[in-house]
Scaffold this motif. Sequence first.
Motif, short mmCIF file in Angstrom:
data_model
loop_
_atom_site.label_atom_id
_atom_site.label_comp_id
_atom_site.label_asym_id
_atom_site.label_seq_id
_atom_site.Cartn_x
_atom_site.Cartn_y
_atom_site.Cartn_z
N GLY A 52 0.47 -1.37 0.13
CA GLY A 52 -0.35 -0.25 0.46
C GLY A 52 1.20 1.54 0.25
N LEU A 110 -1.02 4.67 1.84
CA LEU A 110 -2.25 3.85 2.95
C LEU A 110 -1.93 5.06 4.40
N ILE A 144 -12.79 -9.78 11.32
CA ILE A 144 -11.12 -9.95 11.24
C ILE A 144 -10.86 -9.12 11.20
N TYR A 177 -6.80 -9.20 9.38
CA TYR A 177 -5.90 -9.09 8.04
C TYR A 177 -4.59 -8.91 8.94
N GLN A 181 -0.64 -7.90 5.90
CA GLN A 181 -0.53 -8.38 5.08
C GLN A 181 1.18 -7.71 5.11
N PRO A 211 -2.53 -11.78 2.33
CA PRO A 211 -3.30 -11.55 4.09
C PRO A 211 -2.99 -12.72 4.78
N PHE A 240 -5.86 -4.59 7.67
CA PHE A 240 -6.67 -4.32 6.85
C PHE A 240 -8.00 -5.27 8.16
N ASN A 268 -18.00 -9.80 7.46
CA ASN A 268 -18.43 -10.72 6.52
C ASN A 268 -20.09 -10.24 6.51
N LYS A 282 -19.08 -13.68 2.68
CA LYS A 282 -18.42 -12.80 1.88
C LYS A 282 -17.31 -11.63 2.63
N LEU A 283 -16.13 -11.49 2.52
CA LEU A 283 -15.33 -10.28 3.37
C LEU A 283 -15.19 -9.45 2.11
N PHE A 325 -13.69 -5.98 2.72
CA PHE A 325 -12.29 -5.21 3.65
C PHE A 325 -12.01 -3.67 3.13
N GLY A 326 -10.86 -3.45 4.26
CA GLY A 326 -11.23 -2.08 4.88
C GLY A 326 -9.90 -1.86 3.62
N ALA A 327 -9.94 -0.43 4.15
CA ALA A 327 -8.12 0.06 3.31
C ALA A 327 -7.16 0.05 3.87
#
Lengths: 114, 112
Positions: free
Chosen positions: B5, B8, B34, B36, B38, B44, B89, B93, B99-100, B102-104
Motif C-alpha cells: 500500500g 495508506l 477479521i 489480517y 499483510q 493477507p 486490514f 462478513n 463474503k468478506l 475489506f477496509g482500506a
Amino acid sequence: EAGVVQSPRYKIIEKKQPVAFWCNPISGHNTLYWYRQNLGQGPELLIRYENEEAVDDSQLPKDRFSAERLKGVDSTLKIQPAELGDSAVYLCASSPDLYNSPLHFGNGTRLTVT
Amino acid sequence: GESVGLHLPTLSVQEGDNSIINCAYSNSASDYFIWYKQESGKGPQFIIDIRSNMDKRQGQRVTVLLNKTVKHLSLQIAATQPGDSAVYFCAENEDGYNKLIFGAGTRLAVHP
C-alpha cells in the motif's frame, strides 16, 4: 499444514493476451475464493466456490474473466483478453466452510499488463 | 519487494509501545469480523477474529474490540515489535457466508 499455493508468482503480458492463474487450496477446505487486490487497496472478491459450484460470481467481469474448479479442489482463473486495468495481485483463499470462518490466503500472482 | 500500500494511512510507533489500529465498517448487519496482516509481497495473514455477540477478544499480544453502536473495530498490539511492521486490514462478513469486505488498510511502521 501446507498453505494455499498459487502459481505463477509473477506474470507480465501484453494487453489483449490471455493469462491464467492456478490455485491449490488447503487440503480439506471446501470453499475457495478468488480476490483481486489493486495497489494500495484491500482485496476485492471476484468469485467464491463451495466445492465445484460457484456460489457467488456476481463481481466477476464475465465478459473477459472466467474461473473453474472442476473437481472441487484446484481452481483456475483466466482473463482473455487482458486489459491494462487488469494489472493487480490476484489472491486465492480457502476456508473449511462457507459460514463465518477465517479465509486463508495464498501469496498471490502479481499480474502486469503492458 | 513490491509494496502492498503506497498511499495508506500510516501509524508509526516505537518498538515496545502498544499500537492501536482502528477501522470503521459499513454494514450494521455484519456479524463476523477479521483482522489480517499483510507483509510486502505476501497474502493477507489471519490475526484474530470476533463475532458480533462479543465486544472483546484477546489473542497472543493482540486484542480486538468491537463497538457495534458506532460500527467500529480496533486492533490493539501489545509491546509492538519490528516484525509487526506490515499493512493491517479489517474485514467484515457481509452476508454470513464468508463474503468478506475489506477496509482500506493501515500501514504500521515500528521504529527501533
